[in-house]
Design a protein around this motif. Sequence first.
Motif, PDB file in Angstrom:
ATOM      1  N   LEU A 146      -6.519  -0.615 -12.077  1.00 33.15           N
ATOM      2  CA  LEU A 146      -7.040  -1.481 -13.125  1.00 33.15           C
ATOM      3  C   LEU A 146      -6.182  -2.296 -13.857  1.00 33.15           C
ATOM      4  O   LEU A 146      -6.309  -3.397 -14.234  1.00 33.15           O
ATOM      5  N   GLY A 147      -5.022  -1.496 -14.396  1.00 35.45           N
ATOM      6  CA  GLY A 147      -3.965  -2.246 -14.913  1.00 35.45           C
ATOM      7  C   GLY A 147      -3.202  -3.228 -14.397  1.00 35.45           C
ATOM      8  O   GLY A 147      -3.162  -4.440 -14.741  1.00 35.45           O
ATOM      9  N   LEU A 148      -2.916  -3.135 -12.940  1.00 33.95           N
ATOM     10  CA  LEU A 148      -2.338  -4.222 -12.459  1.00 33.95           C
ATOM     11  C   LEU A 148      -3.257  -5.222 -12.052  1.00 33.95           C
ATOM     12  O   LEU A 148      -2.907  -6.388 -12.288  1.00 33.95           O
ATOM     13  N   PHE A 149      -4.505  -4.810 -11.715  1.00 30.03           N
ATOM     14  CA  PHE A 149      -5.541  -6.116 -11.638  1.00 30.03           C
ATOM     15  C   PHE A 149      -5.733  -7.020 -12.991  1.00 30.03           C
ATOM     16  O   PHE A 149      -5.806  -8.259 -12.844  1.00 30.03           O
ATOM     17  N   LEU A 150      -5.949  -6.220 -14.313  1.00 33.70           N
ATOM     18  CA  LEU A 150      -5.997  -7.228 -15.365  1.00 33.70           C
ATOM     19  C   LEU A 150      -4.722  -7.874 -15.655  1.00 33.70           C
ATOM     20  O   LEU A 150      -4.644  -8.931 -16.211  1.00 33.70           O
ATOM     21  N   SER A 151      -3.360  -7.156 -15.289  1.00 36.83           N
ATOM     22  CA  SER A 151      -2.294  -7.996 -15.451  1.00 36.83           C
ATOM     23  C   SER A 151      -2.277  -9.164 -14.616  1.00 36.83           C
ATOM     24  O   SER A 151      -1.850 -10.347 -15.272  1.00 36.83           O
ATOM     25  N   LEU A 152      -2.512  -9.038 -13.362  1.00 42.08           N
ATOM     26  CA  LEU A 152      -2.246 -10.267 -12.577  1.00 42.08           C
ATOM     27  C   LEU A 152      -3.492 -11.285 -12.727  1.00 42.08           C
ATOM     28  O   LEU A 152      -3.277 -12.388 -12.737  1.00 42.08           O
ATOM     29  N   PHE A 153      -4.725 -10.763 -13.084  1.00 45.26           N
ATOM     30  CA  PHE A 153      -5.882 -11.835 -13.100  1.00 45.26           C
ATOM     31  C   PHE A 153      -5.743 -12.558 -14.348  1.00 45.26           C
ATOM     32  O   PHE A 153      -5.831 -13.770 -14.436  1.00 45.26           O
ATOM     33  N   PRO A 189       6.789  -7.831 -15.261  1.00 47.59           N
ATOM     34  CA  PRO A 189       7.416  -7.134 -14.100  1.00 47.59           C
ATOM     35  C   PRO A 189       7.621  -5.670 -14.278  1.00 47.59           C
ATOM     36  O   PRO A 189       7.970  -4.893 -13.094  1.00 47.59           O
ATOM     37  N   LEU A 190       7.188  -5.295 -15.331  1.00 48.41           N
ATOM     38  CA  LEU A 190       7.309  -3.881 -15.484  1.00 48.41           C
ATOM     39  C   LEU A 190       6.263  -2.957 -14.714  1.00 48.41           C
ATOM     40  O   LEU A 190       6.305  -1.706 -14.257  1.00 48.41           O
ATOM     41  N   THR A 191       5.113  -3.717 -14.286  1.00 47.52           N
ATOM     42  CA  THR A 191       4.209  -3.001 -13.498  1.00 47.52           C
ATOM     43  C   THR A 191       4.790  -2.906 -11.839  1.00 47.52           C
ATOM     44  O   THR A 191       4.413  -2.010 -11.210  1.00 47.52           O
ATOM     45  N   ILE A 192       5.991  -3.623 -11.624  1.00 45.87           N
ATOM     46  CA  ILE A 192       6.688  -3.617 -10.311  1.00 45.87           C
ATOM     47  C   ILE A 192       7.953  -2.903 -10.538  1.00 45.87           C
ATOM     48  O   ILE A 192       8.218  -1.685  -9.592  1.00 45.87           O
ATOM     49  N   ALA A 193       8.478  -2.882 -11.683  1.00 48.25           N
ATOM     50  CA  ALA A 193       9.881  -2.092 -11.778  1.00 48.25           C
ATOM     51  C   ALA A 193       9.615  -0.639 -12.188  1.00 48.25           C
ATOM     52  O   ALA A 193      10.355   0.100 -11.929  1.00 48.25           O
ATOM     53  N   LEU A 194       8.616  -0.336 -12.891  1.00 53.04           N
ATOM     54  CA  LEU A 194       8.418   0.867 -13.505  1.00 53.04           C
ATOM     55  C   LEU A 194       8.183   1.963 -12.435  1.00 53.04           C
ATOM     56  O   LEU A 194       9.060   3.092 -12.262  1.00 53.04           O
ATOM     57  N   PRO A 195       7.491   1.670 -11.215  1.00 51.52           N
ATOM     58  CA  PRO A 195       7.449   2.859 -10.259  1.00 51.52           C
ATOM     59  C   PRO A 195       8.743   2.883  -9.318  1.00 51.52           C
ATOM     60  O   PRO A 195       9.180   4.132  -9.057  1.00 51.52           O
ATOM     61  N   LEU A 196       9.589   1.838  -9.183  1.00 51.08           N
ATOM     62  CA  LEU A 196      10.925   1.641  -8.704  1.00 51.08           C
ATOM     63  C   LEU A 196      11.653   2.669  -9.561  1.00 51.08           C
ATOM     64  O   LEU A 196      12.537   3.308  -9.076  1.00 51.08           O
ATOM     65  N   ILE A 197      11.736   2.537 -10.732  1.00 50.23           N
ATOM     66  CA  ILE A 197      12.618   3.298 -11.630  1.00 50.23           C
ATOM     67  C   ILE A 197      12.278   4.654 -11.630  1.00 50.23           C
ATOM     68  O   ILE A 197      13.273   5.559 -11.900  1.00 50.23           O
ATOM     69  N   GLY A 198      10.966   5.032 -11.219  1.00 52.19           N
ATOM     70  CA  GLY A 198      10.430   6.373 -11.622  1.00 52.19           C
ATOM     71  C   GLY A 198      10.963   7.122 -10.498  1.00 52.19           C
ATOM     72  O   GLY A 198      11.049   8.330 -10.270  1.00 52.19           O
ATOM     73  N   GLU A 199      11.476   6.437  -9.374  1.00 54.54           N
ATOM     74  CA  GLU A 199      11.953   6.974  -8.007  1.00 54.54           C
ATOM     75  C   GLU A 199      13.362   7.579  -8.106  1.00 54.54           C
ATOM     76  O   GLU A 199      13.894   8.338  -7.390  1.00 54.54           O
ATOM     77  N   VAL A 200      13.907   7.207  -9.319  1.00 50.81           N
ATOM     78  CA  VAL A 200      15.669   7.466  -9.521  1.00 50.81           C
ATOM     79  C   VAL A 200      15.464   9.053  -9.620  1.00 50.81           C
ATOM     80  O   VAL A 200      14.675   9.584 -10.484  1.00 50.81           O
ATOM     81  N   GLY A 201      16.232   9.530  -8.753  1.00 47.76           N
ATOM     82  CA  GLY A 201      16.292  11.157  -8.941  1.00 47.76           C
ATOM     83  C   GLY A 201      15.321  11.778  -7.948  1.00 47.76           C
ATOM     84  O   GLY A 201      15.386  13.029  -8.066  1.00 47.76           O
ATOM     85  N   GLU A 202      14.500  11.285  -7.397  1.00 51.37           N
ATOM     86  CA  GLU A 202      13.591  11.985  -6.490  1.00 51.37           C
ATOM     87  C   GLU A 202      14.279  12.400  -5.181  1.00 51.37           C
ATOM     88  O   GLU A 202      15.690  12.069  -5.034  1.00 51.37           O
ATOM     89  N   ASP A 203      13.794  13.267  -4.350  1.00 53.60           N
ATOM     90  CA  ASP A 203      14.306  13.688  -3.391  1.00 53.60           C
ATOM     91  C   ASP A 203      14.312  12.638  -2.395  1.00 53.60           C
ATOM     92  O   ASP A 203      13.167  12.219  -1.796  1.00 53.60           O
ATOM     93  N   TRP A 204      15.457  12.400  -1.782  1.00 48.18           N
ATOM     94  CA  TRP A 204      15.626  11.219  -0.425  1.00 48.18           C
ATOM     95  C   TRP A 204      16.166  11.875   0.616  1.00 48.18           C
ATOM     96  O   TRP A 204      16.786  11.224   1.613  1.00 48.18           O
ATOM     97  N   ASP A 205      15.707  13.248   0.720  1.00 48.94           N
ATOM     98  CA  ASP A 205      16.048  13.769   2.014  1.00 48.94           C
ATOM     99  C   ASP A 205      15.185  13.373   3.201  1.00 48.94           C
ATOM    100  O   ASP A 205      14.207  14.233   3.420  1.00 48.94           O
ATOM    101  N   VAL A 206      15.541  12.630   4.007  1.00 48.74           N
ATOM    102  CA  VAL A 206      14.557  12.190   5.192  1.00 48.74           C
ATOM    103  C   VAL A 206      14.642  13.127   6.065  1.00 48.74           C
ATOM    104  O   VAL A 206      13.734  13.221   7.248  1.00 48.74           O
ATOM    105  N   SER A 207      15.468  14.035   6.321  1.00 52.97           N
ATOM    106  CA  SER A 207      15.461  15.073   7.467  1.00 52.97           C
ATOM    107  C   SER A 207      14.137  16.024   7.563  1.00 52.97           C
ATOM    108  O   SER A 207      13.666  16.421   8.481  1.00 52.97           O
ATOM    109  N   LYS A 208      13.394  16.154   6.246  1.00 55.57           N
ATOM    110  CA  LYS A 208      12.195  16.997   5.935  1.00 55.57           C
ATOM    111  C   LYS A 208      11.236  16.311   6.729  1.00 55.57           C
ATOM    112  O   LYS A 208      10.132  16.900   7.171  1.00 55.57           O
ATOM    113  N   PHE A 209      11.179  14.886   7.195  1.00 59.64           N
ATOM    114  CA  PHE A 209      10.127  14.433   7.825  1.00 59.64           C
ATOM    115  C   PHE A 209      10.390  14.590   9.311  1.00 59.64           C
ATOM    116  O   PHE A 209       9.512  14.442   9.965  1.00 59.64           O
TER     117      PHE A 209
END
Length: 346
Positions: free
Chosen positions: A94-101, A168-188
């Motif tokens: 909803l937020g992304l729709f209103l922002s772009l619309f 641009p915060l609607t795009i950057a925020l999820p990316l920034i939120g990934e900082v510090g997440e688990d990037w261990d691809v071996s679990k896949f």
Amino acid sequence: MSMQHNPVPGNTEAVEVHRDGGHYPDRFENPGLEEHRPRLGDVDPAANKRAERQIVALFLVSLLGTIVFIAAYFVVPLGDTPESMQRSNFFLGLGLFLSLFGIGAAAVHWAKALMNDHERAEERHPQRSSDENRAGAIQALKDGAEDSGIGRRGVLKGAFASALAIFPLTIALPLIGEVGEDWDVSKFKHTWWKKGTKLALDPSGEPIKAADVTIGSVFHVIPEDLHEAEHPLDEKAKAVVLLIRMDPRDLRSEQGEGWSYDGIVAFSKICTHVGCPVALYEQQTHHLLCPCHQSTFDVADGAKVVFGPANRPLPQLPIEVDDEGYIVAQSDFHEPVGPSYWERLK
């Protein structure tokens, strides 16, 4: 109706001659542009001001949408249940729709209601314009900026700049939120399946006996003990399986010796193209179809690709039957499930 081009006596203009004897010109004079019709805002200052307020309101809608997106990101967490995911995605969407619309609608309304709308026709020019024409084009851009009125409309300019600045915060925020997440691809490379894990119906979790699987039947399967995982939905996304039984005489090959039981085979439900759920089974041909991009796999031949963009078979889960008649896994998959990625090119 047949026609031919013949000259009319006394006239050098080419015409179309029809069977009915009529003569019709094959070229027409350029009618030119229609007479310009002014808009209400062009003749009524109040209407022009009202259009400006409407555009400002649309930019404010965009600002509100961005705020809703940011608030939803922090206040409505994704969670591990379908309900929490649905709720979070709803408010984020909803937020992304209103922002772009808001930005898009404001830009369109601005162009239609406030900017100059006089029709103009330009002759086609050579690809490389002269220096004079280039200078004229630059001046036209400057005139267009001046004509848009942004320089003398302070509120409109502020709303426009603010909406573009924080969108641009609607795009950057999820990316920034990934900082510090688990990037261990071996679990896949591994799933919840292990030796002795019973195959259970999805979503009830009821174990399946081989005697209950008839020829031609298809079961959507998960590990029986999936509920013990720390993140059951994450593990389920990797471990979902299709269990199919066919006449053993139709089973031409499998990916490992002894990986099936009396015509019962189990394959990953995750397409090896981009990871869509493969769930459409055609009993007569023993083909599995991915509904997203039509990749087709032959279950009777080790789930090899027979059509579509997928470039490798569906991974097969080795199965057997325990002393109680339940179908169990012999081990985990012997290769990563899902689409190809940076460590799996084939």
